[in-house]
Design a protein around this motif. Structure first.
Motif, PDB file in Angstrom:
ATOM      1  N   LEU A 186       0.814  -1.213   0.000  1.00 18.66           N
ATOM      2  CA  LEU A 186       0.000   0.000   0.000  1.00 18.66           C
ATOM      3  C   LEU A 186       0.850   1.267   0.000  1.00 18.66           C
ATOM      4  O   LEU A 186       0.645   2.145  -0.844  1.00 18.66           O
ATOM      5  N   PRO A 187       1.818   1.452   0.910  1.00 13.54           N
ATOM      6  CA  PRO A 187       2.665   2.664   0.800  1.00 13.54           C
ATOM      7  C   PRO A 187       3.558   2.661  -0.433  1.00 13.54           C
ATOM      8  O   PRO A 187       3.974   3.737  -0.884  1.00 13.54           O
ATOM      9  N   ARG A 196      -2.960   6.474 -11.194  1.00 12.88           N
ATOM     10  CA  ARG A 196      -4.270   6.178 -10.624  1.00 12.88           C
ATOM     11  C   ARG A 196      -4.952   5.010 -11.325  1.00 12.88           C
ATOM     12  O   ARG A 196      -5.576   4.167 -10.684  1.00 12.88           O
ATOM     13  N   ASP A 197      -4.831   4.934 -12.647  1.00 13.71           N
ATOM     14  CA  ASP A 197      -5.494   3.859 -13.371  1.00 13.71           C
ATOM     15  C   ASP A 197      -4.829   2.512 -13.159  1.00 13.71           C
ATOM     16  O   ASP A 197      -5.410   1.477 -13.491  1.00 13.71           O
ATOM     17  N   GLU A 198      -3.620   2.492 -12.591  1.00 14.32           N
ATOM     18  CA  GLU A 198      -2.920   1.240 -12.304  1.00 14.32           C
ATOM     19  C   GLU A 198      -2.988   0.859 -10.826  1.00 14.32           C
ATOM     20  O   GLU A 198      -2.467  -0.202 -10.445  1.00 14.32           O
ATOM     21  N   LYS A 202      -3.566  -3.306  -7.913  1.00 17.78           N
ATOM     22  CA  LYS A 202      -2.544  -3.465  -6.879  1.00 17.78           C
ATOM     23  C   LYS A 202      -3.153  -3.364  -5.476  1.00 17.78           C
ATOM     24  O   LYS A 202      -2.750  -4.092  -4.554  1.00 17.78           O
ATOM     25  N   ILE A 203      -4.111  -2.454  -5.312  1.00 20.36           N
ATOM     26  CA  ILE A 203      -4.791  -2.337  -4.015  1.00 20.36           C
ATOM     27  C   ILE A 203      -5.602  -3.595  -3.728  1.00 20.36           C
ATOM     28  O   ILE A 203      -5.623  -4.098  -2.594  1.00 20.36           O
ATOM     29  N   GLN A 204      -6.282  -4.114  -4.736  1.00 25.21           N
ATOM     30  CA  GLN A 204      -7.049  -5.352  -4.556  1.00 25.21           C
ATOM     31  C   GLN A 204      -6.142  -6.516  -4.178  1.00 25.21           C
ATOM     32  O   GLN A 204      -6.492  -7.333  -3.321  1.00 25.21           O
TER      33      GLN A 204
END
Length: 379
Positions: A186-187, A196-198, A202-204
């Protein structure tokens, strides 16, 4: 440990102002190292030793022996999960950030400079390069624990004694590192300036890993989770290894080897669902229906999502390859279109005219000139 500024990022000749976003991004490895050293120094001082050890040492020891003292009798320390593990996860998240930066700076960046990759391939190379190292380390670590715990040939050890499943030191540390690695993703979105579109996939990936591993760890399913994670990491290691091969393989010589990963992926998902169903549904009796339903739905839901994503990628790859073939055929047809039209015009003429039809402007011109010469001779 001295680390170059701009770890994992391109350094700039201009010095950004202190505590600005660019300053933090360029020097985040050094900043995080300073935070980690605070805990290391704290464990050396008597007033702060107990607090600092909560972040560095593993807690919830149930073996009755103190791991900080000498162990002349060779007593094996056993641990369970608890709330103090969150402190250890926080500290080892800092370590993961530092190791991520070291790997990026001293390995991946040096390799990528020699390859001269595009922005898209560079992003894929950095991501797969980091994950290949993590998956390889986790798979070998998990395989070593499976051999130590003698799970091969004795599957009953996966569920016997539940929920009292004390873990050895390496088993507990394995899960702490897993949670720390997914937490550090996350960091890293900020440190690596991910667009932002990528960010969404990665967060999921990070939140999914934290939820699945954390749920299995704190509910006492560490043994079956260890086996399933080891299978998953082996499959993911092969997958990202092939992605790196595709980046290096410009002539597409190893495309057919992708079939190995496809077969391995299907076998891994099938084995995961069989082991999870056998353990959670049939073998463990002293478990509530809510917990059983939660774990089964989590495992099968994750496998279903992975299979759906796998099929989507395969179909997308086939569409892209077919579109490339159609483009090549169209380009080839355009190159041969003019000669075909010329042949068609000639075929429409009578046979005598076809023989006398000029094959090229040069031939036509020469024929006209010869006609003029003959006229001159007649006169």
């Amino acid at each position: 440990m001295a680390i170059k500024p701009g770890m994992g990022r391109k350094s700039s000749n201009k010095n950004p102002p202190f505590f600005s976003h660019e300053f933090v991004i360029q020097n985040h490895a050094d900043i995080v190292s300073c935070f980690a050293m605070i805990f290391v120094v704290g464990i050396m001082l008597q007033p702060t030793q107990s607090l600092a050890s909560t972040f560095i040492a593993l807690r919830h020891n149930v073996s009755g022996a103190d791991p900080t003292q000498e162990n002349p009798m060779g007593v094996q320390y056993l641990y369970t999960s608890g709330w103090k593990d969150a402190c250890a996860v926080f500290f080892y998240t800092l370590i993961c950030i530092i190791m991520h930066a070291v790997l990026q700076e001293y390995a991946l960046d040096k390799i990528s400079k020699k390859l001269h990759l595009s922005k898209f391939k560079l992003s894929r190379f950095n991501e797969s390069g980091q994950l290949v190292v993590f998956y390889a380390m986790s798979f070998l670590w998990g395989l070593d624990l499976i051999v130590r715990e003698q799970y091969f040939g004795n599957l009953q050890r996966l569920w016997e004694g539940y929920p009292e499943h004390p873990m050895i030191f390496l088993h507990k540390l394995f899960f702490i590192i897993q949670l720390a690695y997914y937490a550090h993703m996350l960091p890293e979105l900020y440190f690596q300036k991910v667009k932002r579109d990528e960010q969404k996939p990665k967060i999921q990936h990070a939140l999914g890993g934290l939820f699945v591993i954390g749920t299995a760890y704190f509910l006492g399913f560490q043994r079956i989770a260890l086996v399933l994670l080891t299978l998953h990491y082996f499959c993911e290691f092969i997958s990202h290894s092939f992605q790196l091969i595709n980046i290096f393989d410009k002539e597409e010589k190893f495309v057919k080897l992708r079939l190995i990963h496809n077969v391995l992926f299907i076998l891994t998902r099938f084995a995961t669902m069989v082991l999870a169903f056998l353990t959670l549904f049939y073998s463990i009796d002293n478990i509530t229906q809510t917990t059983r339903a939660l774990m089964l739905s989590m495992v099968f839901g994750l496998q279903g999502y992975l299979i759906f994503d796998f099929i989507s990628n395969v179909l997308r790859t086939k569409r892209e390859s077919s579109s490339e073939e159609r483009t090549k055929v169209t380009v080839g047809a355009n190159k041969t279109e003019k000669p075909k039209k010329q042949k068609k015009k000639e075929s429409d003429l009578p046979e005598a005219d076809q023989n006398s039809a000029p094959s090229s402007p040069t031939a036509s011109g020469s024929a006209n000139n010869s006609g003029k010469v003959r006229k001159v001779k007649v006169k």
